[in-house]
Design a protein around this motif. Structure first.
Motif, PDB file in Angstrom:
ATOM      1  N   TYR A  66       0.825  -1.204   0.000  1.00  0.00           N
ATOM      2  CA  TYR A  66       0.000   0.000   0.000  1.00  0.00           C
ATOM      3  C   TYR A  66       0.865   1.263   0.000  1.00  0.00           C
ATOM      4  CZ  TYR A  66      -4.449  -2.400   0.599  1.00  0.00           C
ATOM      5  OH  TYR A  66      -5.565  -3.161   0.386  1.00  0.00           O
ATOM      6  N   ARG A  67       1.999   1.196   0.662  1.00  0.00           N
ATOM      7  CA  ARG A  67       2.871   2.378   0.748  1.00  0.00           C
ATOM      8  C   ARG A  67       3.573   2.652  -0.573  1.00  0.00           C
ATOM      9  NH1 ARG A  67       4.495   6.666   1.225  1.00  0.00           N
ATOM     10  NH2 ARG A  67       5.764   7.643   2.817  1.00  0.00           N
ATOM     11  N   SER A  68       3.800   1.620  -1.378  1.00  0.00           N
ATOM     12  CA  SER A  68       4.540   1.798  -2.627  1.00  0.00           C
ATOM     13  C   SER A  68       3.638   1.641  -3.851  1.00  0.00           C
ATOM     14  CB  SER A  68       5.700   0.798  -2.699  1.00  0.00           C
ATOM     15  OG  SER A  68       5.223  -0.536  -2.555  1.00  0.00           O
ATOM     16  N   LEU A  82       0.350   3.877  -3.916  1.00  0.00           N
ATOM     17  CA  LEU A  82       0.657   5.291  -4.146  1.00  0.00           C
ATOM     18  C   LEU A  82       1.092   5.521  -5.586  1.00  0.00           C
ATOM     19  CD1 LEU A  82       2.495   6.432  -0.888  1.00  0.00           C
ATOM     20  CD2 LEU A  82       0.201   7.009  -1.649  1.00  0.00           C
ATOM     21  N   ARG A  83       1.830   4.580  -6.138  1.00  0.00           N
ATOM     22  CA  ARG A  83       2.302   4.719  -7.522  1.00  0.00           C
ATOM     23  C   ARG A  83       1.151   4.645  -8.518  1.00  0.00           C
ATOM     24  NH1 ARG A  83       3.349   0.718 -11.023  1.00  0.00           N
ATOM     25  NH2 ARG A  83       3.485  -0.859  -9.369  1.00  0.00           N
ATOM     26  N   MET A  84       0.212   3.733  -8.297  1.00  0.00           N
ATOM     27  CA  MET A  84      -0.857   3.509  -9.254  1.00  0.00           C
ATOM     28  C   MET A  84      -2.052   4.436  -9.045  1.00  0.00           C
ATOM     29  SD  MET A  84      -0.939  -0.653  -9.564  1.00  0.00           S
ATOM     30  CE  MET A  84      -2.439  -0.532 -10.541  1.00  0.00           C
ATOM     31  N   ARG A 117      -9.445  -0.684   0.217  1.00  0.00           N
ATOM     32  CA  ARG A 117      -8.691   0.472   0.713  1.00  0.00           C
ATOM     33  C   ARG A 117      -8.117   0.171   2.094  1.00  0.00           C
ATOM     34  NH1 ARG A 117      -9.231   4.933  -2.426  1.00  0.00           N
ATOM     35  NH2 ARG A 117     -10.870   4.807  -3.999  1.00  0.00           N
ATOM     36  N   CYS A 118      -6.967   0.739   2.350  1.00  0.00           N
ATOM     37  CA  CYS A 118      -6.289   0.557   3.635  1.00  0.00           C
ATOM     38  C   CYS A 118      -6.321   1.872   4.397  1.00  0.00           C
ATOM     39  CB  CYS A 118      -4.848   0.102   3.405  1.00  0.00           C
ATOM     40  SG  CYS A 118      -3.883  -0.120   4.915  1.00  0.00           S
ATOM     41  N   PHE A 119      -6.597   1.796   5.697  1.00  0.00           N
ATOM     42  CA  PHE A 119      -6.726   2.987   6.518  1.00  0.00           C
ATOM     43  C   PHE A 119      -5.664   3.065   7.611  1.00  0.00           C
ATOM     44  CE2 PHE A 119     -10.828   2.173   4.605  1.00  0.00           C
ATOM     45  CZ  PHE A 119     -11.167   3.415   4.099  1.00  0.00           C
ATOM     46  N   LYS A 162      -0.124  -9.418   0.461  1.00  0.00           N
ATOM     47  CA  LYS A 162       1.192  -9.529   1.096  1.00  0.00           C
ATOM     48  C   LYS A 162       2.230 -10.210   0.213  1.00  0.00           C
ATOM     49  CE  LYS A 162       0.440 -13.863   3.669  1.00  0.00           C
ATOM     50  NZ  LYS A 162      -0.916 -14.150   3.185  1.00  0.00           N
ATOM     51  N   THR A 163       1.784 -10.987  -0.790  1.00  0.00           N
ATOM     52  CA  THR A 163       2.751 -11.678  -1.645  1.00  0.00           C
ATOM     53  C   THR A 163       3.008 -10.928  -2.938  1.00  0.00           C
ATOM     54  OG1 THR A 163       1.052 -12.980  -2.794  1.00  0.00           O
ATOM     55  CG2 THR A 163       1.982 -13.912  -0.769  1.00  0.00           C
TER      56      THR A 163
END
Length: 248
Positions: A104-106, A109-111, A121-123, A209-210
């Motif tokens: 989610y952090r990479s 944000l990129r897409m 979505r992650c909160f 996660k994978t």
């Protein structure tokens, strides 16, 4: 944010395994302590996977909290596995929330918004009585009901089985076009069918996660992208065939 999912002084556990007569194992200690801790109980448990437990958020049923089981179980793993994790930090055997937060952090944000066509979505991060958790939306249909795994969806809606296979193919094409790799296709529960008349039905992947992360001692799939794609294609084909058999 990365270290939030790692315990403090984890090396002590390694030495406690090697020399238990010299070192006493202590409960896992988180790296941060907020003013308020969310209380989770067994009646809130909605899913138990191989590495994580998922609970309904006690304050918002539209959200869930993923907890690495190793926090809950007190980090009971073999000395060999822990040594592997220390020497080979690319392994994902231990802290699944950390790896999913990295996606989610990479990647997210990129897409941008395109990522959420097939991802919840992650909160962020929340501290609970069972350890740090990842707060994620529960996937819902347009009518407000919770989305079902693809195999359950097909069993309950046999007339829409071919439609589900088309959605699965669409997901695969989406991943390939955006150079994303998911290795865990064996569990249909990771793929929910979100129904929406206005935006169109989509398959939502609830376990990231994978994504692009090696799970072997030597990360050949990270070094050679063609191997990663080949592996994903094979596992996708197995799931496609499994769902196809439900159509018969």
């Amino acid at each position: 944010w990365m270290n939030a999912f790692l315990p403090k002084d984890s090396y002590k556990y390694f030495f406690a395994d090697l020399l238990p007569f010299l070192f006493k194992r202590k409960p896992l200690q988180p790296r941060f302590f907020p003013k308020e801790i969310i209380r989770l109980s067994s009646d809130l448990l909605i899913h138990s996977g191989s590495k994580r437990d998922t609970f309904v958020h006690p304050r918002d049923p539209r959200l869930c909290i993923k907890i690495d089981r190793l926090w809950k179980e007190g980090y009971r793993v073999s000395p060999r596995k822990r040594l592997e994790r220390i020497l080979m930090p690319w392994l994902i055997d231990f802290w699944s929330n950390r790896e999913e937060a990295r996606v989610y952090r990479s990647t997210a944000l990129r897409m941008g918004e395109a990522f959420y066509e097939h991802a919840p979505r992650c909160f962020g991060i929340a501290m609970t009585n069972l350890g740090p958790g990842l707060v994620v939306e529960r996937v819902c249909n347009e009518d407000g009901s919770f989305s079902k795994p693809i195999d359950v969806f097909v069993k309950e809606n046999p007339d829409k089985a071919r439609h589900a296979l088309e959605l699965l193919r669409e997901l695969y094409d989406f991943l390939v076009s955006h150079k994303l790799v998911i290795y865990d296709w064996a569990n249909p529960a990771n793929f929910l069918v979100r129904q929406s008349k206005s935006k169109g039905d989509k398959i939502i992947v609830v376990d990231w996660k994978t994504e692009g992360t090696a799970d072997k001692d030597i990360p050949l799939r990270d070094i050679f992208p063609a191997l990663a794609l080949k592996k994903m294609t094979y596992e996708y084909s197995c799931l496609y065939e499994k769902i196809s058999r439900l159509c018969d």
